[in-house]
Structures are given as C-alpha cells and as structure tokens.
Design a protein around this motif. Sequence first.
Motif, PDB file in Angstrom:
ATOM      1  N   LYS A 152      47.135  -3.113 123.533  1.00  0.00           N
ATOM      2  CA  LYS A 152      47.010  -4.564 123.390  1.00  0.00           C
ATOM      3  C   LYS A 152      46.566  -5.193 124.701  1.00  0.00           C
ATOM      4  O   LYS A 152      47.153  -4.903 125.752  1.00  0.00           O
ATOM      5  CB  LYS A 152      48.373  -5.181 123.041  1.00  0.00           C
ATOM      6  CG  LYS A 152      49.064  -4.562 121.841  1.00  0.00           C
ATOM      7  CD  LYS A 152      50.467  -5.149 121.691  1.00  0.00           C
ATOM      8  CE  LYS A 152      51.174  -4.477 120.523  1.00  0.00           C
ATOM      9  NZ  LYS A 152      52.494  -5.043 120.256  1.00  0.00           N
ATOM     10  N   GLN A 157      46.648  -8.493 126.990  1.00  0.00           N
ATOM     11  CA  GLN A 157      47.527  -9.653 127.060  1.00  0.00           C
ATOM     12  C   GLN A 157      47.419 -10.321 128.418  1.00  0.00           C
ATOM     13  O   GLN A 157      46.974  -9.717 129.389  1.00  0.00           O
ATOM     14  CB  GLN A 157      48.982  -9.247 126.783  1.00  0.00           C
ATOM     15  CG  GLN A 157      49.517  -8.181 127.713  1.00  0.00           C
ATOM     16  CD  GLN A 157      50.834  -7.595 127.202  1.00  0.00           C
ATOM     17  OE1 GLN A 157      50.844  -6.792 126.276  1.00  0.00           O
ATOM     18  NE2 GLN A 157      51.936  -8.002 127.820  1.00  0.00           N
ATOM     19  N   GLU A 175      44.364  -4.277 119.915  1.00  0.00           N
ATOM     20  CA  GLU A 175      44.718  -5.668 119.600  1.00  0.00           C
ATOM     21  C   GLU A 175      44.276  -6.542 120.751  1.00  0.00           C
ATOM     22  O   GLU A 175      44.558  -6.239 121.909  1.00  0.00           O
ATOM     23  CB  GLU A 175      46.244  -5.830 119.475  1.00  0.00           C
ATOM     24  CG  GLU A 175      46.841  -5.308 118.214  1.00  0.00           C
ATOM     25  CD  GLU A 175      48.350  -5.604 118.156  1.00  0.00           C
ATOM     26  OE1 GLU A 175      48.822  -6.561 118.820  1.00  0.00           O
ATOM     27  OE2 GLU A 175      49.032  -4.855 117.449  1.00  0.00           O
ATOM     28  N   ASN A 191      44.932 -10.007 122.392  1.00  0.00           N
ATOM     29  CA  ASN A 191      45.786 -11.197 122.468  1.00  0.00           C
ATOM     30  C   ASN A 191      45.292 -12.206 123.505  1.00  0.00           C
ATOM     31  O   ASN A 191      46.053 -13.074 123.929  1.00  0.00           O
ATOM     32  CB  ASN A 191      47.224 -10.778 122.789  1.00  0.00           C
ATOM     33  CG  ASN A 191      47.797  -9.905 121.688  1.00  0.00           C
ATOM     34  OD1 ASN A 191      47.762 -10.265 120.523  1.00  0.00           O
ATOM     35  ND2 ASN A 191      48.286  -8.729 122.041  1.00  0.00           N
ATOM     36  N   ASN A 244      42.998 -12.605 118.827  1.00  0.00           N
ATOM     37  CA  ASN A 244      44.004 -12.406 117.767  1.00  0.00           C
ATOM     38  C   ASN A 244      43.532 -11.477 116.659  1.00  0.00           C
ATOM     39  O   ASN A 244      44.081 -11.501 115.556  1.00  0.00           O
ATOM     40  CB  ASN A 244      44.452 -13.748 117.177  1.00  0.00           C
ATOM     41  CG  ASN A 244      44.966 -14.675 118.262  1.00  0.00           C
ATOM     42  OD1 ASN A 244      45.758 -14.250 119.099  1.00  0.00           O
ATOM     43  ND2 ASN A 244      44.480 -15.899 118.275  1.00  0.00           N
ATOM     44  N   THR A 294      42.453  -7.361 115.435  1.00  0.00           N
ATOM     45  CA  THR A 294      42.700  -5.956 115.755  1.00  0.00           C
ATOM     46  C   THR A 294      41.520  -5.134 115.265  1.00  0.00           C
ATOM     47  O   THR A 294      40.769  -5.569 114.384  1.00  0.00           O
ATOM     48  CB  THR A 294      43.979  -5.433 115.070  1.00  0.00           C
ATOM     49  OG1 THR A 294      43.787  -5.484 113.664  1.00  0.00           O
ATOM     50  CG2 THR A 294      45.185  -6.242 115.456  1.00  0.00           C
TER      51      THR A 294
END
Length: 447
Positions: free
Chosen positions: A40, A42, A81, A83, A112, A114
């Motif tokens: 992910k 972030q 993912e 974010n 947002n 995937t």
Amino acid sequence: MHHTDIPRFEEIKGESNKLKLPEILEPDFERENEVSYTLKTQRGETQLKEGRKTATMGYNGSYLGPILKMRKGQTVHIKTENNLSEETTFHWHGLKIPSDVDGGPHSPVEPNQTAQIDFEVNQEAATLWFHPHALGTTAEQVYYGLAGLIYVEDEQTDRLDLPKEYGVNDFPLILQDRNLDENNQLDYERSYNPDGVYGNTLLVNGTLNPYVEVKNEKVRLRLVNGSNARNYQLALNNQARFYQIASDGGFLEEPVEMTSLVLAPGERAEIIIDLEDYPEGETIQLMDGETTVLDIGVKGTTDVKKELPRKLNTIPVRETSDSLPVKKMTLAGMGYMVSIDGKQFDMNRIDMEETQGETAIWEIYNAPDMMGGMAHPFHVHGLQFKIISRDGKTPPLNEQGWKDTVLIEAGETVQLELEFPEKGIFMYHCHILEHEDVGMMGQVEVK
C-alpha cells in the motif's frame, strides 16, 4: 548539471543513529511455489531529523517500504493499493516480467484504487527494487519516500557461503540525498531542478548519520542508489580493499577486489567488507568522498574465519555478437531539452522494435554539448543486459555481470547485449528521475 555544481553534503552534527532496517514483509500466504503480498502507498510523518517530523510517503509505512522476498520459480501475487490523493504506479525495477505487470506509465493506479498483479519469477538471485513510474510524477513521489527492495533468492543463494544473516552481517543500504527545510520538510518544488534534485543531507534507509555494530567477520552490504540524480563514489575511509560480489541483476562470476565503486541512480551493487582482522572497538567508515555513509563498529568477536567463495556464478558468453546488427541511439541535452534520438517521450509512439527471446545489440552514445554535457544512467525495463564495451574497450570486471542500469559519461559510447524474455511495450530511459519526467524516455515493443 555539471559535477562542480552538485551541492555538497552538509555535516549534520549530533548523535549517530542506529541504521534503520526495512521490515521483511510477511506474506499474506506462502506455499512452496507461490507467495502473495499486499503493498500500500500511504502518506505519513517520519522522524528524519531532530525536531519536527517530516511529511513523507511510504509503502506499508510512513517512509520507504518493506522488503519483498521471492524465489526463482515462484508465482507471485501482489495486491497493490494506492492511498495517495494522486495516481501512482508500482514498477518492479530489474524484474523480468511481462509489460502489463511491469508498472510503467501505461499502468496507473488511481487514488483509492487497487490493482492485482501476478507473475512468475524467472531470474536468478538478485537485489532489486520497486518505486513509482507514473507519467511526470516519478521524481517527486520517489523523493517523498516511495521506494522499497525486492530480494530474489534461488538455490545459488542457499548454496553460497556468504554473509546472509539479515541485520547481523547482511545489510541493505538505500542511499538518498534530500533537502530538509528549516521546518524539517521535504519541499520538492523549492528544490526542483530539471537536471535533477540534489539534497544536502544524506539518508541511508531514512537514517541520518547511521551506524551498525557487527562482529569481526565478513559483512555484506547491499547498496542501492535510490537518489533522484546523485552519483556516489564509495570507498572505505582507510582505503582498504573490499569485494564486489553482485551487480544489478545478480552475482558476478567471482568476487572483484576494489577500493572504490561508482553507483549511479537505479544501480545496485553488493559488496563484502572483511573485518576478520579488526579488533574489538575498531570502527571503519563507508565514505562518499568526504561524507560518511555508514559507520561500522566492531563489537563482539568470533573465531570463525570464512574464505569468500571463488566462484559465484556462471554468466553465459555468446559468440554471436559480431554478426548481429547494431542499433544506435543518442542521448543528448540538459534540463528541459533532454532527448533520446532527438525526441522526447510520447506514449503513443513506438521508438524501437525487438523480437522476444532474440539477442539484440544497442549502441548508446551520450553526445556532449558546448559545456561538456553530463553523464546519464540508462535503464531498460523488463530484462537484465550485458555491457559489451565502453568506447570499444571491455568493461571493468565489476560490470561484466547482469545489469539493468548503466552510467554513460558525456562523449562515451556503450554497447549493450539485450534479450527481452517477455512480449509487450517496455520503457528505456535516463534514471535521473527529473530527466525521465521531462521526457528522456523511449518505448520498445517486443513482439
């Protein structure tokens, strides 16, 4: 940007910090021939320096990312993912995989969203890395912290008697230069230069003034140049010899004795430093010029003395090179005017064509300008190549292994032998990330 213009590192006084080590990512599941991960992007805050925390980006954390381990022959599943509030891609630098999972600019993952990718590992043991490769925003996203490591392992890594205890005698070192403003923030726009963003602060795995403590044994450093533009010239402070055992794509044929190593953006090298004769309490520094990259302290002793393996790998030699046509390419320009063969990147244009599984020879010339020009690290996606020659001469021993990035000096001509294992459209570009973003990139279609 000419070498004389490159900002020097400022000496950051204060305490040394224990080298941060990336976590080895726990798989979602793992079977003998299959492994699955979730990765992910972030935003977060990271304590890079005393005082305020720095707003950063990372994978599964606030800065940099974990290590993904995979084995030759394994099927790998990665759920990616995003974010962030902007698109990104997940590019697996050095992996031999089909272009639809390579993570180039054709494969954006929107905010947002995937994306699931699956591939098989079809290459030998190596230290590779991953980072974004979105159109026009690669440099900024890497600068804020998006980068992580891939360890490919195979029977050869199991068999070779090399240091391999993670964090004990085997350390990854991601080298990055950054500018931290008076509030400890990474202001990319304020630092921006189309010839590459250079920082005055050296971070190693996100650590300022890092040190490690080791026993008096052989120690393995997996060096990754994760900087946007800076080349490093690495040596030990006492001019002691060390041994390079691997380049970008895997082990060299045999250890190469060296006293200094140049690493351009995107390049990796694994080196062994022999501390067997160092007494308890001794320290040695890995240096970049006058700057300490890593302080290595001998703490604790061992009586085990190990010879380095003489033979590390067998790299096939092809006899056909002389009979193959040579495809020529010219790198040129500086700043916003950089180009490959006089053109800048166009996602709708194919610049080269190759045939899957067939050997090709590319000859890349870095044209100097009136100011002398600048060196460009040249990277090709989807394969590991061999350097045939530099200005007609055999490359040095440490460049005779598998590579995916090669530094080409102004006025220099380098010949590469390539073979694309997969079909699709792959990028080739300068790995000064600002040059890539402004268009110093082309596309090869493999049929």
